[in-house]
Design an enzyme around this catalytic site. Structure first.
Site, PDB file in Angstrom:
ATOM      1  N   ILE A   1      -0.178   3.288   8.788  1.00 42.50           N
ATOM      2  CA  ILE A   1      -0.571   2.347  10.161  1.00 42.50           C
ATOM      3  C   ILE A   1      -0.824   3.534  11.368  1.00 42.50           C
ATOM      4  O   ILE A   1       0.127   4.149  11.588  1.00 42.50           O
ATOM      5  CB  ILE A   1       0.555   1.428  10.472  1.00 42.50           C
ATOM      6  CG1 ILE A   1       0.775   0.703   9.352  1.00 42.50           C
ATOM      7  CG2 ILE A   1       0.244   0.806  11.873  1.00 42.50           C
ATOM      8  CD1 ILE A   1       1.986  -0.457   9.341  1.00 42.50           C
ATOM      9  N   VAL A   2      -2.050   3.533  12.047  1.00 43.31           N
ATOM     10  CA  VAL A   2      -2.196   4.398  13.020  1.00 43.31           C
ATOM     11  C   VAL A   2      -2.232   3.459  14.295  1.00 43.31           C
ATOM     12  O   VAL A   2      -3.037   2.534  14.264  1.00 43.31           O
ATOM     13  CB  VAL A   2      -3.495   5.213  12.569  1.00 43.31           C
ATOM     14  CG1 VAL A   2      -3.839   6.335  13.615  1.00 43.31           C
ATOM     15  CG2 VAL A   2      -3.282   5.769  11.335  1.00 43.31           C
TER      16      VAL A   2
ATOM     17  N   VAL B   1     -23.987   6.216   8.461  1.00 43.46           N
ATOM     18  CA  VAL B   1     -23.823   6.823   7.153  1.00 43.46           C
ATOM     19  C   VAL B   1     -24.153   5.976   5.942  1.00 43.46           C
ATOM     20  O   VAL B   1     -23.993   6.393   4.990  1.00 43.46           O
ATOM     21  CB  VAL B   1     -22.315   7.337   7.276  1.00 43.46           C
ATOM     22  CG1 VAL B   1     -22.090   8.236   8.389  1.00 43.46           C
ATOM     23  CG2 VAL B   1     -21.445   5.995   7.133  1.00 43.46           C
TER      24      VAL B   1
ATOM     25  N   THR C   1      -4.721   3.128  16.389  1.00 42.80           N
ATOM     26  CA  THR C   1      -5.981   3.217  16.983  1.00 42.80           C
ATOM     27  C   THR C   1      -6.698   1.769  17.031  1.00 42.80           C
ATOM     28  O   THR C   1      -5.994   0.945  16.763  1.00 42.80           O
ATOM     29  CB  THR C   1      -6.785   3.920  15.798  1.00 42.80           C
ATOM     30  OG1 THR C   1      -6.796   3.053  14.695  1.00 42.80           O
ATOM     31  CG2 THR C   1      -6.290   5.271  15.670  1.00 42.80           C
TER      32      THR C   1
ATOM     33  N   TYR D   1     -11.604  -4.152   2.464  1.00 47.71           N
ATOM     34  CA  TYR D   1     -10.913  -2.824   2.923  1.00 47.71           C
ATOM     35  C   TYR D   1     -10.254  -2.130   1.775  1.00 47.71           C
ATOM     36  O   TYR D   1     -10.442  -0.931   1.538  1.00 47.71           O
ATOM     37  CB  TYR D   1     -10.200  -2.942   4.106  1.00 47.71           C
ATOM     38  CG  TYR D   1      -9.765  -1.590   4.860  1.00 47.71           C
ATOM     39  CD1 TYR D   1     -10.544  -1.078   5.408  1.00 47.71           C
ATOM     40  CD2 TYR D   1      -8.352  -1.351   4.667  1.00 47.71           C
ATOM     41  CE1 TYR D   1     -10.247   0.226   6.113  1.00 47.71           C
ATOM     42  CE2 TYR D   1      -8.043   0.104   5.429  1.00 47.71           C
ATOM     43  CZ  TYR D   1      -8.849   0.668   5.975  1.00 47.71           C
ATOM     44  OH  TYR D   1      -8.681   1.834   6.709  1.00 47.71           O
TER      45      TYR D   1
ATOM     46  N   ASN E   1     -15.393  10.541   7.649  1.00 51.01           N
ATOM     47  CA  ASN E   1     -14.314   9.755   8.045  1.00 51.01           C
ATOM     48  C   ASN E   1     -14.781   8.420   8.582  1.00 51.01           C
ATOM     49  O   ASN E   1     -13.827   7.536   8.552  1.00 51.01           O
ATOM     50  CB  ASN E   1     -13.841  10.521   9.509  1.00 51.01           C
ATOM     51  CG  ASN E   1     -12.791   9.725   9.992  1.00 51.01           C
ATOM     52  OD1 ASN E   1     -11.578   9.652   9.846  1.00 51.01           O
ATOM     53  ND2 ASN E   1     -13.321   9.201  11.333  1.00 51.01           N
TER      54      ASN E   1
ATOM     55  N   ASP F   1     -21.267   9.581  14.914  1.00 56.14           N
ATOM     56  CA  ASP F   1     -21.053   8.348  14.929  1.00 56.14           C
ATOM     57  C   ASP F   1     -22.350   7.521  15.065  1.00 56.14           C
ATOM     58  O   ASP F   1     -23.331   8.059  15.033  1.00 56.14           O
ATOM     59  CB  ASP F   1     -20.039   8.070  16.256  1.00 56.14           C
ATOM     60  CG  ASP F   1     -19.138   6.944  15.776  1.00 56.14           C
ATOM     61  OD1 ASP F   1     -19.544   5.702  15.313  1.00 56.14           O
ATOM     62  OD2 ASP F   1     -17.853   7.242  15.685  1.00 56.14           O
TER      63      ASP F   1
ATOM     64  N   LYS G   1     -11.078   1.452  -0.254  1.00 56.23           N
ATOM     65  CA  LYS G   1     -10.554   2.588   0.001  1.00 56.23           C
ATOM     66  C   LYS G   1      -9.751   3.029  -1.525  1.00 56.23           C
ATOM     67  O   LYS G   1      -9.948   4.292  -1.809  1.00 56.23           O
ATOM     68  CB  LYS G   1      -9.347   2.347   1.121  1.00 56.23           C
ATOM     69  CG  LYS G   1      -9.823   2.352   2.300  1.00 56.23           C
ATOM     70  CD  LYS G   1     -10.650   3.201   2.699  1.00 56.23           C
ATOM     71  CE  LYS G   1     -11.015   3.410   4.314  1.00 56.23           C
ATOM     72  NZ  LYS G   1     -11.845   4.521   4.901  1.00 56.23           N
TER      73      LYS G   1
END
Length: 263
Positions: free
Chosen positions: A191-192, A67, A194, A159, A93, A38, A163
């Site tokens: 939809i997560v 990244v 998080t 976004y 990820n 990260d 993607k």
């Protein structure tokens, strides 16, 4: 009974929290050694993920790297190989979201989303592929797309575009690297539950004049299985992609969304 999964050496980016953390822990549970990555701001949380993996009896190191930086991604791969001996699986990820009307998106915000979500995935794909080709044993490259790679959401323009591009990049990479025994696939969460989706909910509510939680409730009401997903739902699919069970699958971007129904 199926035979146990072969232990592999894996890199997971964006692994300090959320889906990335869930993926890293699941792959360790599967018996793999996992390098967790990260950005520096998350190094404390990242160290905790690496420690949890070592507690499972697997090898793990935490590597802070951006990244979006070519040099840092190269160092991430090289450090992982120096520590574990080879690279078998790359899970690209890391990602960010930005919620705003396209009319008000600044060029700086647009570039930041594209840098992390697309440039970052490309750099991880490329450096992993170079390492795997040098090793000569094939490998598995797995990227983070999203439901918006198929059905973009309003106020998530940058976004969604990033993607959608990951989906295309994944198909192109799969075609180019198949001759080296490398498979390339992506996962598309819906939809997560998080921190990222909490932020999306908060900003969507502000844009639409809703109460906090109302945006998430509105979108999640269309999920056939009746709940938002958790990181473990996505991690289970990534576990499959990282295993030998997926050896004949490449170039695919599969939705894990609980069956969202769109009107």
């Amino acid at each position: 009974m199926p035979s146990p999964q072969q232990s592999r050496n894996v890199i997971v980016t964006g692994a300090a929290r959320g889906i990335g953390k869930g993926i890293a822990l699941r792959l360790a549970e599967d018996g793999h050694n996992v390098v967790v990555n990260d950005i520096n701001a998350n190094s404390s949380a990242l160290d905790g993920v690496a420690a949890a993996i070592r507690d499972m009896g697997r090898q793990s190191i935490a590597v802070a790297a951006d990244v979006t930086s070519e040099n840092e991604v190269k160092k991430l791969v090289h450090q992982s190989v120096d520590e574990l001996g080879c690279l078998d699986v790359m899970v690209a990820n890391a990602g960010i979201a930005h919620v705003e009307s396209l009319l008000n998106v600044s060029l700086e915000d647009w570039d930041r989303v594209m840098d992390v979500n697309l440039r970052g995935v490309f750099l991880c794909y490329r450096e992993a592929a170079r390492q795997m080709i040098d090793q000569g044993n094939g490998g598995k490259i797995i990227g983070a797309a999203s439901i918006v790679a198929y059905r973009p959401f309003a106020l998530l323009g940058p976004y969604s575009a990033s993607k959608w591009a990951v989906r295309g990049l994944t198909q192109a990479a799969a075609m180019e690297w198949a001759k080296h025994g490398i498979t390339v696939n992506a996962y598309c969460p819906g939809i997560v539950g998080t921190d990222m989706w909490e932020l999306i909910d908060e900003k969507l509510a502000a844009e639409e004049g809703w109460q906090k939680g109302e945006a998430l409730k509105t979108y999640s009401g269309s999920i056939a299985l009746g709940r938002v997903s958790v990181p473990e739902d996505v991690a289970s699919y990534v576990s499959y992609l990282a295993s030998s069970d997926s050896d004949y699958m490449t170039g695919q971007s599969v939705m894990i969304d609980g069956g969202i129904q769109f009107s």
